[in-house]
Design a protein around this motif. Structure first.
Motif: not given
Length: 292
Positions: A107-112, A124-125
């Motif tokens: 994971q990189f940051g909050k979303r990626l 998955p989201d």
């Protein structure tokens, strides 16, 4: 099959010749390893740099007579001072499976997330980029790439145009598209990197949103976001080129910089950009800012 690993400790000016001799003497693979954790600064195109203290490692079939190999190497390279070497047996393993087991979704940051194909997607989201480790073009595991990925994750890229300068595997441009960018222009000096970028973009469903160019073929353009994860030397030499990619009030990130090189890069780009505090990870740094 069982294997014997022959490791020779030497200096950089003899490493390549010893590696060539290992291959001629029947080594199935030859690798070069830093013996003292010393950073190698950026080479020019076509150059190969070895560490001042290098371990040259040859992998041999366990049935090979390594005494003959060592005697030949001592004759060629150990006349003034005997070569320092070690021999180690290696257990028979499924090396492909072992290699695959070392790569996990990150994971990189909050979303990626960057996910290899053989692993389950943790979320998955989330914004998931499917990218398998390849031939040194970039998978997110190196701190310079990680710094850029976290920076991209922090931006609102909706409908933005992004330049990925030195695109390699395409990981940064693909991440930008998955994070909402509408168009990515990838530039690299290596045609194989452009092929890898296109293949990875298509695999992630964004192949029609990425344009890829060798430097001599690129059109004129300005972008909302410019990211250049290369090395300090090219960032110095191409300062005006990289600056011109970014339109007024656009944003820029520069990585591939050792911490001790960051101040010089800041001084060069501060002429045209309002710079943010340098971000670091280990020995590596990222310079970023907004165009004046």
């Amino acid at each position: 099959m069982s294997w014997i690993q022959l490791t020779i400790r030497t200096e950089q000016d003899r490493a390549e010749a010893i590696g060539d001799s290992l291959s001629e003497l029947g080594a199935q693979a030859v690798t070069f390893v830093d013996a003292k954790d010393t950073p190698v600064y950026e080479p020019k195109p076509g150059e190969v740099h070895y560490w001042p203290n290098t371990e040259v490692i040859g992998l041999f079939d366990a049935e090979d007579d390594t005494d003959i190999v060592i005697a030949a190497l001592q004759n060629d390279f150990g006349q003034q001072q005997p070569l320092a070497y070690t021999l180690n047996p290696l257990e028979d393993k499924d090396w492909e499976r072992e290699w695959m087991d070392n790569f996990h979704p990150i994971q990189f940051g909050k979303r990626l997330w960057i996910c290899p194909s053989w692993r389950d997607i943790p979320d998955p989201d989330a914004v998931n980029v499917m990218l398998d480790p390849g031939v040194a073009f970039g998978t997110g595991t190196h701190p310079t790439t990680a710094l850029c990925l976290r920076w991209l994750d922090s931006l609102d890229l909706t409908d933005k145009t992004v330049v990925d300068f030195g695109c390699g595997s395409g990981i940064l441009g693909i991440a930008a598209l998955k994070l909402g960018a509408k168009r990515v222009i990838g530039i690299d000096i290596d045609p194989q990197a452009l092929e890898a970028s296109q293949a990875n973009a298509e695999r992630n469903g964004v192949g029609d949103q990425i344009e890829l160019y060798l430097p001599e073929n690129q059109p004129q353009f300005e972008a909302d976001v410019v990211v250049a994860n290369i090395l300090a030397g090219p960032l110095r030499e191409l300062q005006s080129v990289i600056t011109d990619y970014c339109h007024p009030v656009g944003v820029l990130a520069l990585s591939g910089i050792l911490v001790e090189q960051a101040e010089e890069i800041e001084q060069l780009y501060a002429r045209d950009f309002i710079l943010e505090p340098v971000q670091t990870e280990g020995d590596w740094a990222m310079v970023s800012g907004f165009k004046k």
